[in-house]
Scaffold this motif. Structure first.
Motif, PDB file in Angstrom:
ATOM      1  N   LEU A 122     -23.523-103.519 -23.085  1.00  0.00           N
ATOM      2  CA  LEU A 122     -24.419-102.783 -22.199  1.00  0.00           C
ATOM      3  C   LEU A 122     -24.800-101.435 -22.795  1.00  0.00           C
ATOM      4  O   LEU A 122     -25.955-101.010 -22.728  1.00  0.00           O
ATOM      5  CB  LEU A 122     -23.766-102.599 -20.829  1.00  0.00           C
ATOM      6  CG  LEU A 122     -23.392-103.889 -20.079  1.00  0.00           C
ATOM      7  CD1 LEU A 122     -22.844-103.561 -18.709  1.00  0.00           C
ATOM      8  CD2 LEU A 122     -24.606-104.794 -19.964  1.00  0.00           C
ATOM      9  N   GLY A 123     -23.807-100.732 -23.371  1.00  0.00           N
ATOM     10  CA  GLY A 123     -24.101 -99.446 -23.986  1.00  0.00           C
ATOM     11  C   GLY A 123     -25.071 -99.573 -25.141  1.00  0.00           C
ATOM     12  O   GLY A 123     -25.961 -98.729 -25.322  1.00  0.00           O
ATOM     13  N   ASP A 124     -24.919-100.649 -25.942  1.00  0.00           N
ATOM     14  CA  ASP A 124     -25.831-100.853 -27.071  1.00  0.00           C
ATOM     15  C   ASP A 124     -27.265-101.089 -26.584  1.00  0.00           C
ATOM     16  O   ASP A 124     -28.230-100.585 -27.185  1.00  0.00           O
ATOM     17  CB  ASP A 124     -25.363-102.042 -27.904  1.00  0.00           C
ATOM     18  CG  ASP A 124     -23.975-101.819 -28.489  1.00  0.00           C
ATOM     19  OD1 ASP A 124     -23.609-100.643 -28.693  1.00  0.00           O
ATOM     20  OD2 ASP A 124     -23.262-102.812 -28.727  1.00  0.00           O
ATOM     21  N   LEU A 125     -27.410-101.856 -25.511  1.00  0.00           N
ATOM     22  CA  LEU A 125     -28.755-102.109 -24.985  1.00  0.00           C
ATOM     23  C   LEU A 125     -29.405-100.823 -24.497  1.00  0.00           C
ATOM     24  O   LEU A 125     -30.592-100.576 -24.760  1.00  0.00           O
ATOM     25  CB  LEU A 125     -28.669-103.123 -23.841  1.00  0.00           C
ATOM     26  CG  LEU A 125     -28.292-104.558 -24.225  1.00  0.00           C
ATOM     27  CD1 LEU A 125     -28.065-105.392 -22.975  1.00  0.00           C
ATOM     28  CD2 LEU A 125     -29.395-105.184 -25.072  1.00  0.00           C
ATOM     29  N   ARG A 142     -16.182 -93.412 -11.139  1.00  0.00           N
ATOM     30  CA  ARG A 142     -15.549 -92.140 -11.523  1.00  0.00           C
ATOM     31  C   ARG A 142     -15.151 -92.125 -12.990  1.00  0.00           C
ATOM     32  O   ARG A 142     -15.112 -91.063 -13.622  1.00  0.00           O
ATOM     33  CB  ARG A 142     -14.321 -91.888 -10.651  1.00  0.00           C
ATOM     34  CG  ARG A 142     -14.625 -91.675  -9.183  1.00  0.00           C
ATOM     35  CD  ARG A 142     -13.381 -91.161  -8.456  1.00  0.00           C
ATOM     36  NE  ARG A 142     -12.278 -92.098  -8.596  1.00  0.00           N
ATOM     37  CZ  ARG A 142     -12.034 -93.091  -7.767  1.00  0.00           C
ATOM     38  NH1 ARG A 142     -12.833 -93.301  -6.725  1.00  0.00           N
ATOM     39  NH2 ARG A 142     -11.005 -93.900  -7.952  1.00  0.00           N
ATOM     40  N   ASP A 143     -14.841 -93.306 -13.531  1.00  0.00           N
ATOM     41  CA  ASP A 143     -14.418 -93.380 -14.934  1.00  0.00           C
ATOM     42  C   ASP A 143     -15.590 -93.419 -15.903  1.00  0.00           C
ATOM     43  O   ASP A 143     -15.372 -93.372 -17.123  1.00  0.00           O
ATOM     44  CB  ASP A 143     -13.554 -94.627 -15.142  1.00  0.00           C
ATOM     45  CG  ASP A 143     -12.308 -94.623 -14.267  1.00  0.00           C
ATOM     46  OD1 ASP A 143     -11.857 -93.515 -13.914  1.00  0.00           O
ATOM     47  OD2 ASP A 143     -11.822 -95.724 -13.926  1.00  0.00           O
ATOM     48  N   VAL A 145     -23.940 -91.295 -18.871  1.00  0.00           N
ATOM     49  CA  VAL A 145     -24.245 -92.083 -17.675  1.00  0.00           C
ATOM     50  C   VAL A 145     -24.438 -91.137 -16.495  1.00  0.00           C
ATOM     51  O   VAL A 145     -23.569 -90.305 -16.205  1.00  0.00           O
ATOM     52  CB  VAL A 145     -23.115 -93.082 -17.371  1.00  0.00           C
ATOM     53  CG1 VAL A 145     -23.432 -93.887 -16.118  1.00  0.00           C
ATOM     54  CG2 VAL A 145     -22.906 -94.010 -18.556  1.00  0.00           C
ATOM     55  N   VAL A 146     -25.575 -91.250 -15.803  1.00  0.00           N
ATOM     56  CA  VAL A 146     -25.871 -90.381 -14.662  1.00  0.00           C
ATOM     57  C   VAL A 146     -25.903 -91.150 -13.346  1.00  0.00           C
ATOM     58  O   VAL A 146     -25.720 -90.561 -12.278  1.00  0.00           O
ATOM     59  CB  VAL A 146     -27.208 -89.638 -14.871  1.00  0.00           C
ATOM     60  CG1 VAL A 146     -27.102 -88.686 -16.031  1.00  0.00           C
ATOM     61  CG2 VAL A 146     -28.356 -90.627 -15.095  1.00  0.00           C
ATOM     62  N   GLN A 168     -18.501 -95.683 -22.897  1.00  0.00           N
ATOM     63  CA  GLN A 168     -17.520 -96.082 -21.896  1.00  0.00           C
ATOM     64  C   GLN A 168     -17.911 -97.394 -21.210  1.00  0.00           C
ATOM     65  O   GLN A 168     -17.088 -98.002 -20.533  1.00  0.00           O
ATOM     66  CB  GLN A 168     -17.381 -94.977 -20.835  1.00  0.00           C
ATOM     67  CG  GLN A 168     -16.895 -93.643 -21.381  1.00  0.00           C
ATOM     68  CD  GLN A 168     -15.470 -93.718 -21.885  1.00  0.00           C
ATOM     69  OE1 GLN A 168     -14.653 -94.441 -21.332  1.00  0.00           O
ATOM     70  NE2 GLN A 168     -15.170 -92.974 -22.954  1.00  0.00           N
ATOM     71  N   LEU A 169     -19.173 -97.819 -21.356  1.00  0.00           N
ATOM     72  CA  LEU A 169     -19.634 -99.047 -20.720  1.00  0.00           C
ATOM     73  C   LEU A 169     -19.168-100.255 -21.512  1.00  0.00           C
ATOM     74  O   LEU A 169     -19.011-100.192 -22.742  1.00  0.00           O
ATOM     75  CB  LEU A 169     -21.165 -99.058 -20.638  1.00  0.00           C
ATOM     76  CG  LEU A 169     -21.799 -97.965 -19.786  1.00  0.00           C
ATOM     77  CD1 LEU A 169     -23.313 -97.997 -19.929  1.00  0.00           C
ATOM     78  CD2 LEU A 169     -21.411 -98.123 -18.321  1.00  0.00           C
TER      79      LEU A 169
END
Length: 679
Positions: free
Chosen positions: A375-378, A361-362, A345-346, A370-371
């Motif tokens: 959301l991360g899968d998409l 920050r996390d 994640v940027v 970490q999402l």
């Protein structure tokens, strides 16, 4: 014209004159003393003087200005009341006179005449110079090309190191560079002119030894004079070289601009073929010309400084764009998350933190796992497989949060993706608003229905009450009992019909779906309305007649079939009610006592569907009323009885069919399409 001096005590007049001299380096003065002070240090080509009352000092000012700038063209602006011979005599030393008030066209005309006289004067001066070739070629003798002492080179290197350590502070870099030049060449004056962001003019960004009014007012255009020549030639120029080419108008412009900057040498600062700045040097503090070795060193240093200036500007531009993008992301109403090619994640904006309840920050610079799911899968599917989503609704696994998401793939050079972007919006507030809006609509519908029910049942109940009160007194009257039974029966049927419609409108209903012949449904419905059923074996059109008690209409009905079998899957009783509601609606919309209704059955050619058409040529329905006939909220405002087509539509659609209303030439019709069943 390249330089001009505007002398005016009236600030509004001064600003107007300055605007008319756009493209020139304009110096301004509010008093004669200030103007003469600037003329001692700066040579100008045009002087515009406001002659204020009293005008007794005008002649003295013009005389002293001629002494300081003998080649300048003088324009005198006289006040409106300066019409006496004495006032005109005081302005005789001026080249042109402009009387107030004046228009913009008059001002531009005088300035064009002044420019024409200036060009003519310069041409004459150039011709005189060419007549004396020795003077024309008289270039200052160059000092011997001595080697630069080592201690001087050491000091210069230290100053350049300071300039390089200034980072991306352009002003400090330029100041330290001029300090290094001072250690090497010892000029009496120096300046660096840098192009503005738009490239429309060159202004002084750093200087040593120049007068403040020169620094504030000097502006060189890139398409003429010194900047144009340096950009085209790509080498330095001495003022002697420019003065020696007096016949060339461009060389004369360069000589005047160098004189304005009190410089004898101009060095271009070029980066990637573009002139980014100009370095000007005045006379050496010890006199004499700059040696060839010094000029070469200065040119090399200037080239590196040009590259540094270009890089610093690029850095500031990228920094500005980065800050702008960050501000845009911070104030967006949607959440935005971006991952790079390494699946980390940027970017995560403030709104994304608020929606997800996760601190940036996390998540930043960590794996997309970490999402919150999904959301991360998409993002992973979009980055690796190019599967994008457009306004899709999802639900987070953790908090059951409804989101509307869109994903985009960011492509680099070629076909390689360099990242993926996820834009999402919290649908909680929207769904809450939709739920509240739906509840408000339901409450509004309920209120209207209750009000309409009270109005609709009032008349039948009044008649029933009246007959009940008279029944005991006139019970032995057979005619009264017969009339009582007819009226009360009609009103009771009207109440029952109304409540049946309301029940069908608000309830989903428990339909008994089974194969049904639509032809039999129509015949039974007509029979219940009072007409004799048509023979089932005949396919020809039948003409029926009956009297409808609810509408008090004499009805002529036509029933025709195109085919033999019209099987569908539905609830026989509910289909009869749907058909009856449509017929009653057409009867109520018929003015007068005579009504005509036609009912036809057919098969659709391209689909295995049964079409039932109910039409009337006597019904009178307005187009706007027909457009909202299936909206119960709109219909109930007019008449609760007219809600019949809405109920028919719910019944038909609940059994897989469709109901449409159409207004043709002198005819209103309803078309019911039901799914067919193979016989």
């Amino acid at each position: 014209m390249r330089t001009a001096l505007v002398v005016a005590t009236d600030e509004a007049l001064r600003d107007r004159l300055v605007r008319s001299l756009e493209g020139c380096s304009v110096f301004t003065a509010s008093s004669d003393e200030d103007a003469l002070k600037k003329l001692r240090f700066t040579e100008v080509e045009l002087i515009v003087k406001e002659a204020a009352v009293p005008m007794r000092d005008l002649g003295g000012f013009l005389e002293r200005a001629r002494q300081l700038c003998p080649a300048a063209v003088v324009v005198c602006v006289l006040p409106a009341d300066a019409g006496s011979p004495e006032d005109e005599a005081l302005a005789e030393d001026a080249d042109f006179v402009l009387l107030q008030p004046f228009t913009s066209r008059q001002l531009q005309g005088v300035l064009r005449q002044a420019e024409g006289k200036l060009q003519l004067t310069q041409e004459v001066s150039a011709l005189r110079t060419l007549r004396n070739p020795v003077e024309a070629l008289g270039v200052a003798v160059e000092s011997p090309a001595l080697d630069v002492p080592l201690d001087m080179l050491g000091r210069m290197v230290r100053e350049l190191a300071k300039a390089l350590s200034a980072g991306f502070d352009l002003g400090r870099v330029l100041d330290l560079f001029l300090d290094a030049v001072a250690e090497l060449a010892r000029p009496s004056r120096s300046a660096i002119l840098v192009a503005d962001a738009a490239g429309q003019q060159y202004g002084i960004a750093a200087f040593r030894g120049l007068a403040p009014h020169v620094v504030e007012s000097v502006s060189l255009r890139p398409d003429a004079g010194l900047p144009l020549w340096l950009a085209a030639e790509g080498r330095l120029i001495h003022i002697d070289e420019a003065q020696a080419r007096a016949a060339d108008p461009g060389a004369r412009d360069m000589a005047r601009e160098l004189a304005l900057l009190q410089a004898v040498v101009a060095i271009p600062l070029i980066s990637h073929g573009e002139l980014v700045a100009i370095l000007t040097l005045g006379q050496r503090i010890t006199g004499g010309a700059y040696s060839r070795r010094e000029a070469e060193i200065l040119f090399d240093l200037a080239t590196h400084l040009g590259t540094a200036i270009s890089d610093i500007r690029t850095h500031h531009l990228l920094r500005y764009e980065k800050q702008l993008n960050e501000r845009i992301l911070a104030h967006m109403a949607n959440g935005v998350i971006t991952i790079g090619p390494d699946e980390r994640v940027v970017i995560m904006n403030r709104r994304a933190e608020e929606i997800l309840g996760v601190s940036a920050r996390d998540v930043l610079h960590r794996d997309l796992r970490q999402l919150p799911t999904p959301l991360g899968d998409l993002l992973f599917e979009t980055l690796t497989r190019g599967r994008t989503a457009t306004r899709e609704e999802i639900q987070l696994a953790l908090r059951s949060l409804p989101l509307e998401v869109s994903t985009y793939r960011v492509m680099g050079e070629g076909a390689t993706p360099i990242g993926a972007v996820l834009v999402f919006e919290d649908l909680t507030a929207q769904r809450q608003a939709a739920r509240e809006r739906r509840e408000a609509e339901q409450l509004q519908l309920l209120t209207r229905i209750v009000a309409r029910i009270a109005d609709e049942i009032k008349n039948p109940l009044v008649s029933i009450r009246t007959f009940m009160e008279l029944l005991e007194e006139r019970y032995d009257d057979a005619g009264f009992r017969h009339h009582f039974a007819g009226v009360v029966g009609r009103d009771v049927r009207r109440l029952v019909e109304m409540f049946e419609k309301l029940a069908a409108l608000v309830n989903e209903g428990d339909y008994k779906l089974e194969p049904v012949d639509v032809r039999i449904v129509v015949e039974e419905c007509l029979a219940e309305l009072g007409a004799q059923p048509a023979p089932a074996a005949s396919a020809e059109a039948r003409l029926l007649a009956f009297f409808d008690e609810s509408t008090q209409k004499h009805v002529s009905a036509t029933f025709s079939c195109e085919g033999r079998s019209f099987l569908t899957r539905g609830d026989r009783d509910m289909l009869k009610k749907a058909l009856a509601y449509l017929v009653w609606y057409l009867l109520r919309k018929t003015p007068g006592q005579e009504a005509k209704v036609s009912i036809s059955l057919s098969h659709l050619d391209k689909e295995d569907r049964v079409r039932l058409t109910v039409a009337s040529r006597t019904a009178d329905v307005r187009p706007d009323e027909l457009g909202r006939i299936f909206d119960p909220i709109q219909v109930v405002q007019q008449n609760l009885i007219d809600v019949g087509p809405c109920v028919s539509q719910r019944i038909v659609e609940a059994q897989g069919g469709r109901l449409h209303a159409k207004q043709g030439r002198a005819e209103v019709s309803f078309a019911v399409e039901l799914p067919g069943v193979p016989s």
